[in-house]
Design an enzyme around this catalytic site. Sequence first.
Site: not given
Ligand code: TEU
Ligand code: CA
Length: 627
Positions: A103, A105, A107, A111, A407-408
Amino acid sequence: MITRDTKVGELLNNPIAKDVLSQLVQYAGVNEKVILNPIVKSLKLSAIPKFAGKAMPDADYVIDAMIDLFNQEADTKPLMKSNTHYWWKEAVVYQIYPRSFQDGNGDGVGDLKGIIQRLDYLKELGVDAIWLSPIFDSPNDDNGYDVRDYRAILPEFGTMEDAEELIRQMHARGMRLIIDLVVNHTSDEHEWFIDSAKNPQGEHADYYIWRKPKNGGHPNNWHSFFCGSAWEKVDSRDEEYLHLFSKKQPDLNWENPKVRDEVCDIIDFWRAKGVDGFRLDVINYISKTTLDNGSETLGSLLQFSGIEHYFYGKRLHEFLHELKRRAFGDAFTVGETPGTGPEMNKLLTADEREELNTVFSFDHLENHGKTRFDDYRYNLNHLKKTFSRLEGDYADYAWPSIFVENHDNPRMVSKINPNDEYRDIIAKLIAVVLLTARGTVFLYQGQEIGAVNVDFQDMSEMRDIESINKYDDLIACGKTPEQAWHAVLVGSRDHARTPMQWTDEKYAGFSEHEPWIRVGDKDVRNVAQQLKEETSVLRAYQTLIQLRKDHPALVYGSFEPHEAAKDDVFCYYRDDGNERFYIEINLCERAVKQPATKGEMELVYSNYMAQGDGLQPYETNIYRVQK
Ligand code: TEU
Ligand code: CA
């Protein structure tokens, strides 16, 4: 050509069939060898419906759909081997989730200014390129994967000037920027969709996939990945629109050439800004072969009905080739292609195909027959098997992407072993597997300090739309709150989305202000602490990234498995003719016998201070072999 008279055994000569059969076996959790059983191999496709009986009530439909799918590559000529060199094959790429990195700034939301502050840290770590999850204007229904304006920066993240400054600062350090292109769908607040919904005869009328309800129900039985139907009604149009993800993420209609023009213009816009590459979100879903109902059998097996009609659509290659020719040029491209198999991925990324440079394959992230929401101990023998395939024959034709976190997904260390005792040892094991791999290495923020899953207390701490919808869906399906909470806690994407832990201060040095999502175990692990500790996970990543830079054999060298048949050990040589390295890994929590090797060897890295008899739990060693 595949027909109903084709025998199962003959299917294995068809690249698509080979991939689909191994995917179906993976999802079904049955032993792969079932396909090699002589009785099964001698079965004609036409016989399967009788054979399957009640197990597959819509077998005839499934067979026909599969035959159509398999014949998509009937005239595809075999690929040539390739060993080209490019910057992106040698690069160590670091994925940043901007909302949670730094972060700038105060908040409580990460960013662009915050990222610029941390570029020297990333340079010090040895990072060559950054993959930046979406930074575009968005109502954040899915944290930016729902774009409202592709040519504007989300105000919370900063301004276009900040983005240009980030690109300048990165290039000044010899680093490259890869941005996230989300064009399978837009936000429902994008001006195209607002106009498409309001003016069914307007210029954007056909930018999305609109269909009339059928027999009082939805146009077909497809499911959304975020639970519920994949169709939604709007009042201003007597049709429903398709959304494979949330209701606020309507799918674009790629059959419409104007949509492809728009996407090429967006790519041109960011290339002109100096962006070096693109990560393409669920790019294998852009071609919907048909909008017919999905097979109930496949739907229940794959958890999402209809997927057989869009995970490898018949115009996918054509669309990707067009983007390459018209817009990408020599910009780096990595496609996120959930559900595609190795043969499909070769056709999507081989140099001679001029489509994508590489793709993310997800086969290694869950063990056989398991899903992200199943509570189980990840068995590293599965990683050995999938990476051995990727780094072996596959890499002779197409260049793989090597990663275990993004991130998934929850944190890999926690999936392998939740006990504290081995956390750092396992984090270093993963570092060696990635940084001695034959492929492009992708690290995810926090992985370099051995980040683990967060001890979320209840749903009030969750932020991810998928987790929140999943919880509600499980309750709606009769699960108790405890059962629903447990499933979400096991598989939530939020484990990867908590603030980066820079220090042990109140908000982990991420911000002075309370963050948008709670902080993890910053007192136990943070960057400041690990920079001071010689034996820390962070120092291990710095050392191993430098080792990879200094020795091209660890990038381009051949991949030669050793004692591959032995379970619980993963041993291989990397050799580029000039240098030869040997890597040995104990994949389990108990001591195992050290596989015998020949020749003089010098130890250059170990995740244990001292070697004993055999290999200690999760022991991982790299040797340089005297030539
Ligand atoms: O993810 C697509 C995807 O198929 C997955 O891995 C998803 O995160 C989830 O597990 C569905 O079952 C991409 C991006 O990486 C994800 O962050 C998004 O949420 C998604 O597409 C839609 O844009
Ligand atoms: Ca920020």
